[in-house]
Design a protein around this motif. Structure first.
Motif, PDB file in Angstrom:
ATOM      1  N   HIS A 143      20.831 -17.019  58.218  1.00  0.00           N
ATOM      2  CA  HIS A 143      21.350 -18.033  59.129  1.00  0.00           C
ATOM      3  C   HIS A 143      22.778 -17.703  59.559  1.00  0.00           C
ATOM      4  N   PHE A 144      23.096 -18.025  60.799  1.00  0.00           N
ATOM      5  CA  PHE A 144      24.395 -17.714  61.391  1.00  0.00           C
ATOM      6  C   PHE A 144      25.317 -18.923  61.257  1.00  0.00           C
ATOM      7  N   TYR A 145      26.250 -18.840  60.315  1.00  0.00           N
ATOM      8  CA  TYR A 145      27.204 -19.929  60.119  1.00  0.00           C
ATOM      9  C   TYR A 145      28.432 -19.397  59.403  1.00  0.00           C
ATOM     10  N   SER A 146      29.495 -20.180  59.408  1.00  0.00           N
ATOM     11  CA  SER A 146      30.727 -19.816  58.726  1.00  0.00           C
ATOM     12  C   SER A 146      31.102 -20.955  57.786  1.00  0.00           C
ATOM     13  N   GLY A 147      31.236 -20.658  56.516  1.00  0.00           N
ATOM     14  CA  GLY A 147      31.555 -21.683  55.540  1.00  0.00           C
ATOM     15  C   GLY A 147      30.739 -21.509  54.281  1.00  0.00           C
ATOM     16  N   SER A 148      30.959 -22.384  53.325  1.00  0.00           N
ATOM     17  CA  SER A 148      30.279 -22.279  52.033  1.00  0.00           C
ATOM     18  C   SER A 148      28.940 -23.009  52.004  1.00  0.00           C
ATOM     19  N   VAL A 149      28.700 -23.920  52.952  1.00  0.00           N
ATOM     20  CA  VAL A 149      27.461 -24.694  52.990  1.00  0.00           C
ATOM     21  C   VAL A 149      26.682 -24.338  54.245  1.00  0.00           C
ATOM     22  N   VAL A 171      22.130 -31.844  66.686  1.00  0.00           N
ATOM     23  CA  VAL A 171      23.486 -31.287  66.700  1.00  0.00           C
ATOM     24  C   VAL A 171      23.867 -30.875  65.287  1.00  0.00           C
ATOM     25  N   LEU A 172      24.782 -29.937  65.189  1.00  0.00           N
ATOM     26  CA  LEU A 172      25.294 -29.503  63.892  1.00  0.00           C
ATOM     27  C   LEU A 172      26.618 -28.796  64.089  1.00  0.00           C
ATOM     28  N   THR A 173      27.331 -28.577  63.009  1.00  0.00           N
ATOM     29  CA  THR A 173      28.577 -27.812  63.021  1.00  0.00           C
ATOM     30  C   THR A 173      28.376 -26.590  62.138  1.00  0.00           C
ATOM     31  N   SER A 174      28.370 -25.418  62.779  1.00  0.00           N
ATOM     32  CA  SER A 174      28.093 -24.178  62.051  1.00  0.00           C
ATOM     33  C   SER A 174      29.342 -23.380  61.742  1.00  0.00           C
ATOM     34  N   GLY A 175      30.487 -23.827  62.273  1.00  0.00           N
ATOM     35  CA  GLY A 175      31.704 -23.043  62.122  1.00  0.00           C
ATOM     36  C   GLY A 175      31.943 -22.101  63.281  1.00  0.00           C
ATOM     37  N   TYR A 176      30.986 -22.045  64.222  1.00  0.00           N
ATOM     38  CA  TYR A 176      31.110 -21.213  65.414  1.00  0.00           C
ATOM     39  C   TYR A 176      30.974 -22.094  66.653  1.00  0.00           C
ATOM     40  N   GLU A 177      31.632 -21.676  67.718  1.00  0.00           N
ATOM     41  CA  GLU A 177      31.474 -22.370  68.985  1.00  0.00           C
ATOM     42  C   GLU A 177      30.179 -21.921  69.657  1.00  0.00           C
ATOM     43  N   ALA A 178      29.783 -22.659  70.677  1.00  0.00           N
ATOM     44  CA  ALA A 178      28.491 -22.407  71.318  1.00  0.00           C
ATOM     45  C   ALA A 178      28.376 -20.973  71.839  1.00  0.00           C
ATOM     46  N   GLU A 179      29.416 -20.478  72.477  1.00  0.00           N
ATOM     47  CA  GLU A 179      29.353 -19.141  73.065  1.00  0.00           C
ATOM     48  C   GLU A 179      29.215 -18.040  72.014  1.00  0.00           C
ATOM     49  N   ASP A 180      29.646 -18.320  70.791  1.00  0.00           N
ATOM     50  CA  ASP A 180      29.542 -17.315  69.732  1.00  0.00           C
ATOM     51  C   ASP A 180      28.099 -17.000  69.370  1.00  0.00           C
TER      52      ASP A 180
END
Length: 268
Positions: A143-149, A171-180
């Protein structure tokens, strides 16, 4: 009369140039109607308005601000056209699209999906992965995300219909912006976690521009054309008014008329 003439010229020119984009044309006409009605109201108020130039300038600033806000809200960062996951030989043939855009803030992702060929009356995982290919299962990654969870573990498509179609969003917060997320693999899982669908999230574009950007450019160009027509009519009126008030025109107006037949010339 002049407003109706300008609107007619605008409609004909816009339709001939942008007839491939009907929705944009309708939106343009609505904006122009608002533009001229507001201008007319401003002209009627002698204390608020300093002439046509002042009124039109204020309306152009307002329209450009609205266009900027509208274009910002229209754009998706990327969209994935789904197909079979590489190496999957099961009975499900996933098709459809998954779009990744900006949520209510720049750090929030808005995921929307329209899928067919998924398990009927079911739900499953839907995630963006670290890989940038859908041709090699080993390169799709996690999975593509930034963070510990991991924020993707609880995100799913569905529930699907009895015919295996699923439409929805989350919706969710992955630690990356949409364009990333552009260029990354989007993976669809069945209810048991098996990867059954994959597609690359490609920039939503037409000739390098998003649909929202194209619409905004079309409206801005059309509005600029209307402004030019309005300025042209304004200056023609000014020139005509100047000719009427010129000394030559006044001399012609004040010139004595020739006496008619039988009139006493001695009184002249």
């Amino acid at each position: 009369v002049h407003r109706d003439l300008v609107l007619m010229c605008y409609f004909l020119s816009t339709w001939s140039l942008l007839d491939f984009y009907i929705v944009s044309c309708m939106y343009d006409v609505a904006l122009v109607c608002f533009f001229f009605f507001q201008a007319e109201d401003g002209i009627r108020d002698a204390q608020e308005s300093r002439g046509l130039g002042d009124v039109y300038k204020r309306q152009i600033h307002m329209m450009l601000l609205l266009l900027a806000v509208g274009a910002w809200g229209w754009e998706d960062a990327c969209s994935a056209r789904m197909g079979r996951f590489p190496g999957y030989t099961g009975s499900y043939a996933v098709t459809g699209t998954v779009s990744v855009g900006e949520g209510s803030t720049s750090s929030e992702l808005a995921i929307s999906y329209q899928l067919t060929g998924v398990p009927a009356s079911s739900s499953g995982g839907l995630h963006v992965h670290t890989g940038t290919t859908c041709s090699d299962a080993d390169q799709v990654g996690g999975h593509f995300y930034s963070g510990s969870v991991d924020p993707w573990t609880s995100k799913t498509w569905g529930p699907s219909t009895s015919s295996g179609a699923a439409d929805g969003s989350f919706v969710l917060t992955s630690g990356y912006e949409a364009e990333d997320n552009t260029g990354h693999a989007v993976v669809v899982h069945d209810g048991g976690g098996t990867k059954i669908g994959c597609g690359l999230c490609e920039r939503t574009s037409s000739g390098g521009l998003s649909t929202g950007a194209i619409a905004a450019i079309a409206v801005i160009l059309s509005l600029a054309g209307v402004a030019l027509i309005a300025v042209g009519i304004f200056w023609v009126q000014r020139m005509a008014s100047g000719l009427k008030e010129s000394p030559a025109a006044q001399e012609v107006t004040a010139a004595p008329q020739a006496p008619t037949a039988g009139e006493d010339r001695s009184s002249l």
